[in-house]
Design an enzyme around this catalytic site. Sequence first.
Site, PDB file in Angstrom:
ATOM      1  N   LEU A  35       0.855  -1.177   0.000  1.00 46.16           N
ATOM      2  CA  LEU A  35       0.000   0.000   0.000  1.00 46.16           C
ATOM      3  C   LEU A  35       0.890   1.226   0.000  1.00 46.16           C
ATOM      4  CD1 LEU A  35      -2.738   1.439   0.510  1.00 46.16           C
ATOM      5  CD2 LEU A  35      -2.477   0.856   2.904  1.00 46.16           C
ATOM      6  N   HIS A  76      -3.370  -1.430  -3.446  1.00 47.10           N
ATOM      7  CA  HIS A  76      -4.479  -0.717  -2.823  1.00 47.10           C
ATOM      8  C   HIS A  76      -3.979   0.550  -2.147  1.00 47.10           C
ATOM      9  CE1 HIS A  76      -8.026   0.160  -0.506  1.00 47.10           C
ATOM     10  NE2 HIS A  76      -8.643  -0.888  -1.017  1.00 47.10           N
ATOM     11  N   CYS A  77      -4.832   1.552  -2.114  1.00 45.88           N
ATOM     12  CA  CYS A  77      -4.580   2.742  -1.305  1.00 45.88           C
ATOM     13  C   CYS A  77      -5.821   2.984  -0.463  1.00 45.88           C
ATOM     14  CB  CYS A  77      -4.209   3.947  -2.167  1.00 45.88           C
ATOM     15  SG  CYS A  77      -5.505   4.520  -3.273  1.00 45.88           S
ATOM     16  N   HIS A  78      -5.936   4.114   0.143  1.00 47.60           N
ATOM     17  CA  HIS A  78      -7.022   4.359   1.099  1.00 47.60           C
ATOM     18  C   HIS A  78      -8.399   4.085   0.494  1.00 47.60           C
ATOM     19  CE1 HIS A  78      -8.633   5.918   4.813  1.00 47.60           C
ATOM     20  NE2 HIS A  78      -9.413   6.745   4.140  1.00 47.60           N
ATOM     21  N   THR A  84      -3.766   4.116  -6.378  1.00 49.23           N
ATOM     22  CA  THR A  84      -4.088   2.821  -6.974  1.00 49.23           C
ATOM     23  C   THR A  84      -4.631   3.008  -8.386  1.00 49.23           C
ATOM     24  OG1 THR A  84      -4.544   1.834  -4.836  1.00 49.23           O
ATOM     25  CG2 THR A  84      -5.521   0.766  -6.738  1.00 49.23           C
TER      26      THR A  84
END
Length: 182
Positions: A35, A76-78, A84
């Site tokens: 991430l 993935h990010c937040h 992403t």
Amino acid sequence: MWCTWYGHWDKVTDADVIENLELSERLGLGADMFLIDDGCEAEIGDWLEPRPASARRHVTVVPAIVHAPPGATLVHCHFGKDRTGLASALTLTLAGVASADVAEDYAETAARLSIDAHLAALPGEAERARSRRLFAEVGAGTMLATLAHLDDRYGGAAAYLREGGLPPADLTLPRTRLTTDP
């Protein structure tokens, strides 16, 4: 899982990312899931004005995807729309996917976003209004504009990543990884 968010927030550097990925490899943890969060844009959601080091950060994502062990690789990010979204778009573009198809894939993000909890956690109405505006921009048009920006400013995704230091040999690997049966 490895995550810049909890360890570095927006102060993450290229050296932090590389050090953490090397440590993961040295310990045999692999990079199946990683991430990268909030270090790439001038402000959250502002892709067209990236921080100067962001191309180098995206250069770390593409090889991690294409050199990962066979099987699925999760990026993935937040919320899965900014870092992403761009990392996925860059990888898909290198794989030969047409811009319209990349944009359509990105637009699927909007259908899956739930921002109620995010908005409730923000301290004031100005922040909530800004988030609503940024979430409203999640659509095919935003991705098409982003890819056009990469074309206009850098000469395309490949040139953007080359400028960031991606080895020329890695430019062809996304097509092989994403279009060849294991």
